[in-house]
Write a protein that holds these residues in place. Structure first.
Motif, PDB file in Angstrom:
ATOM      1  N   ASN A 276       0.788  -1.230   0.000  1.00 62.70           N
ATOM      2  CA  ASN A 276       0.000   0.000   0.000  1.00 62.70           C
ATOM      3  C   ASN A 276       0.820   1.280   0.000  1.00 62.70           C
ATOM      4  O   ASN A 276       0.283   2.345  -0.306  1.00 62.70           O
ATOM      5  N   ARG A 307      -5.025   0.469  -4.617  1.00 64.05           N
ATOM      6  CA  ARG A 307      -4.759   1.552  -3.659  1.00 64.05           C
ATOM      7  C   ARG A 307      -5.799   2.658  -3.781  1.00 64.05           C
ATOM      8  O   ARG A 307      -6.147   3.311  -2.787  1.00 64.05           O
ATOM      9  N   GLY A 310      -8.799   2.002  -1.610  1.00 64.54           N
ATOM     10  CA  GLY A 310      -8.581   1.801  -0.184  1.00 64.54           C
ATOM     11  C   GLY A 310      -7.429   0.886   0.155  1.00 64.54           C
ATOM     12  O   GLY A 310      -7.083   0.730   1.326  1.00 64.54           O
ATOM     13  N   HIS A 313      -5.645  -5.085   2.587  1.00 65.86           N
ATOM     14  CA  HIS A 313      -5.446  -5.183   4.034  1.00 65.86           C
ATOM     15  C   HIS A 313      -5.570  -6.601   4.573  1.00 65.86           C
ATOM     16  O   HIS A 313      -5.472  -6.793   5.788  1.00 65.86           O
TER      17      HIS A 313
END
Length: 472
Positions: A276, A307, A310, A313
């Protein structure tokens, strides 16, 4: 005059070719990013060697080199002729997580040290303790052992191995065992902590098993053949234990968890940071060089686009991205798993700075050997094996401070490095070819690979390569 102008224009229409080689320098952002540029030049040199072209005979065209045949690949390896002992492998393996790879070969290479010989194995260091499979076998095979040191950065492996080693030490009153939760790059400080005299006297044997224990590599990393496990419910329990206990560490391709991938939980850099925050060119380099992934550019572009939405993750999100990118190109429904395994491997190497750590640790381990001591390294990846091979060559040919000015002796020592001979002696039949140098001897000119029987029963061993060096 017109003809002269036309000839000048024609000559200028084909500009001279200039070749620029550059390495991107990361600036700003996270300070962790700089640690990976140290390996970029070395890997780039190795990749450039693969780009050689040969001219055709007819029209001067470029003809691609023929791919290396299976027979040619087999010539570069030495298949182990030691019989694979299935019962022994299972006996020293932790069946809930890990079976030691090339166990018989490791025992054989340290068998030159014995209580009945003039050079017993009195001290041994396992730099990658894992489930303590190799260590347990070494301790049982060498009752003369007086000092054992085990190291691992994985806290789960550390706790399991500690209990196992201490139970073995109960059978021996003279054996002192020390278990440390440290990286093998810290071997000198660990030995100094045990006994300061160890740095001067040295240890007899050191082992490094660079493969990830299945305690860490869940999901696709679990490859132990069902034929070696008689009951299907055992297989299910092994998978379940690895999924539940280790998905949160981010090593699993198939089980969802955070994008962590730190071998040392105390470290700060994670895979999530790289995906990220790092420049897209650096992410692409990691996939290309550490994962050797041919589809790296498409994956790099998808990661950058993610990216904007968001970022990534979780390992599940990364796996979905890889699945959606790969299925359209090649490999069918299951091809994405192989790609994901390479991507996860690349990120793990980057997060833990494994290649640079390995090179530095090899030098440190050799320094810690006593005269006649042996360092054995089992690698599972071409990048790792390349580093082990080249570092061993550098070690036996390196100059000591008091020899740098003696040109004649230096040249003679360089000739010794190239003196390759076949050893047909009866003492150690497993040694086929050696490379002798000033500071030591590489006992495996070509790496030893597992026997066909072990590869058939334990799929994790298929990419294993064993190299051994002995100190003069």
């Amino acid at each position: 005059m017109a003809a002269l102008k036309l000839s000048l224009l024609a000559s200028l229409s084909s500009p001279p070719k200039f070749h620029f080689h550059w390495t991107g320098i990361l600036c700003g952002g996270r300070t962790h990013s700089s640690i990976f540029l140290r390996n970029a030049s070395t890997i780039t040199k190795n990749n450039n060697k693969k780009k050689k072209k040969k001219k055709g005979n007819d029209n001067g065209g470029i003809v691609a080199a023929k791919p290396e045949s299976l027979a040619e690949k087999m010539k570069k390896r030495t298949r182990s002729d030691i019989e694979f002992d299935k019962e022994q492998a299972m006996g020293y393996g932790d069946t809930a997580s890990h079976v030691p790879v090339m166990l018989c070969e490791v025992l054989e290479l340290f068998s030159c040290f014995s209580s009945s010989s003039s050079s017993p194995l009195r001290s041994f260091v396992d730099c990658t303790l894992g489930a303590a499979g190799h260590s347990s076998a070494i301790i049982r095979a060498h009752p003369e052992l007086e000092l054992y040191v085990g190291m691992d950065v994985d806290p789960i492996a550390h706790e399991r191995a500690r209990a196992r080693i201490h139970s073995l030490c109960g059978d021996s009153s003279h054996l002192k065992a020390h278990i440390f939760m440290r990286n093998f790059k810290n071997i000198k400080s660990v030995l100094r902590e045990v006994d300061e005299e160890l740095l001067s006297s040295g240890v007899d044997g050191i082992l490094m098993d660079l493969g990830m224990s299945s305690m860490q590599d869940a999901g696709e990393g679990w490859e132990f053949n069902r034929n070696l496990l008689e009951n299907s419910h055992i297989v299910a329990s092994i998978r379940m234990e690895m999924y539940v206990n280790h998905a949160e560490r981010g090593f699993s391709v198939l089980a969802n968890g955070p994008l962590d991938m730190r071998m040392d939980p105390q470290a700060t850099l994670t895979a999530e940071d790289i995906l990220n925050s790092w420049p897209d060119t650096e992410v692409g380099r990691i996939l290309r060089e550490y994962g050797e992934e041919s589809n790296w550019r498409s994956l790099q572009n998808k990661i950058v686009k993610a990216r904007l939405l968001g970022g990534l993750h979780s390992t599940g999100e990364l796996a979905d991205l890889i699945r959606n990118t790969t299925c359209r190109t090649r490999g069918g429904r299951q091809g994405w798993i192989k790609t994901a395994t390479r991507v996860f491997q690349a990120l793990r190497i980057a997060v833990n700075d494994e290649l640079k750590t390995l090179e530095d640790s090899l030098y440190a381990c050799f320094d810690c050997l006593a005269s006649g001591g042996r360092l054995a390294v089992i690698s599972f990846h071409s990048l790792e094996d390349r580093i082990v091979k080249q570092t061993f060559l550098n070690i036996i040919d390196s100059n000591s401070e008091d020899e740098k000015g003696e040109e004649g002796e230096e040249e003679q020592c360089r000739e010794d490095v190239r003196n390759i001979r076949v050893d047909n002696g009866e003492r150690e039949a497993w040694i086929k070819q050696m490379i002798q140098g000033r500071n030591g001897t590489i006992l495996t000119k070509r790496p030893i690979t597992p026997s066909e029987e072990e590869e058939r029963l334990n799929r994790r061993s298929r990419s294993a390569k064993l190299r051994v060096i002995q100190k003069s």
